[in-house]
Scaffold this motif. Sequence first.
Motif, mmCIF file in Angstrom:
data_model
loop_
_atom_site.group_PDB
_atom_site.id
_atom_site.type_symbol
_atom_site.label_atom_id
_atom_site.label_comp_id
_atom_site.label_asym_id
_atom_site.label_seq_id
_atom_site.Cartn_x
_atom_site.Cartn_y
_atom_site.Cartn_z
ATOM 1 N N ALA A 125 2.738 6.694 -6.852
ATOM 2 C CA ALA A 125 1.928 7.813 -7.343
ATOM 3 C C ALA A 125 2.674 9.140 -7.156
ATOM 4 O O ALA A 125 2.626 10.016 -8.035
ATOM 5 C CB ALA A 125 0.588 7.846 -6.618
ATOM 6 N N ILE A 163 0.831 -1.203 0.000
ATOM 7 C CA ILE A 163 0.000 0.000 0.000
ATOM 8 C C ILE A 163 0.868 1.255 0.000
ATOM 9 O O ILE A 163 0.641 2.186 -0.779
ATOM 10 C CB ILE A 163 -0.973 -0.010 1.201
ATOM 11 C CG1 ILE A 163 -2.002 -1.125 1.009
ATOM 12 C CG2 ILE A 163 -1.656 1.335 1.368
ATOM 13 C CD1 ILE A 163 -2.830 -1.414 2.228
ATOM 14 N N ILE A 164 1.870 1.281 0.861
ATOM 15 C CA ILE A 164 2.770 2.437 0.906
ATOM 16 C C ILE A 164 3.545 2.557 -0.402
ATOM 17 O O ILE A 164 3.755 3.657 -0.914
ATOM 18 C CB ILE A 164 3.720 2.339 2.119
ATOM 19 C CG1 ILE A 164 2.925 2.539 3.402
ATOM 20 C CG2 ILE A 164 4.843 3.355 2.025
ATOM 21 C CD1 ILE A 164 3.709 2.330 4.661
ATOM 22 N N ALA A 221 1.350 4.178 -2.992
ATOM 23 C CA ALA A 221 1.255 5.622 -2.756
ATOM 24 C C ALA A 221 2.557 6.309 -3.149
ATOM 25 O O ALA A 221 2.538 7.391 -3.760
ATOM 26 C CB ALA A 221 0.924 5.891 -1.288
#
Length: 128
Positions: free
Chosen positions: A32, A25-26, A29
Amino acid sequence: MKNFLKDFKAFAVKGNVVDLAVAVIIGGAFGAIVTSFVNDLVMPLIGAIFSVPDFSTLSFTVNGTAIMIGLFIQAVVNFLIVALSIFMMVRALNRFKKKEEAAPQAPPAPSKEELLLTEIRDLLKERK
């Protein structure tokens, strides 16, 4: 089926799986953020240097097919930034681990037999 669900629950609740999920998940992010950094800051600067207003439209054609070289270059720059960031993070973690390993370890505690023998020795010294 019960054993399967029980095994799956034990697997899913393990710390490594949860850590991996958090890392994914990190990482998404972070990806992105890097994509935005490259698309919105780095590539416009490179485009300004080479007098190309929109670097993503840089292309050439082969037999009527557009080859989007600008998008490929953006992807390569994204990859290089992510790879460099991960390398720096792993390098810092390795240095931290080496410092932990280099710290002197306390001598192991004496066994029960050694403690008992020490008491006997001290008692014999007192008798003399």
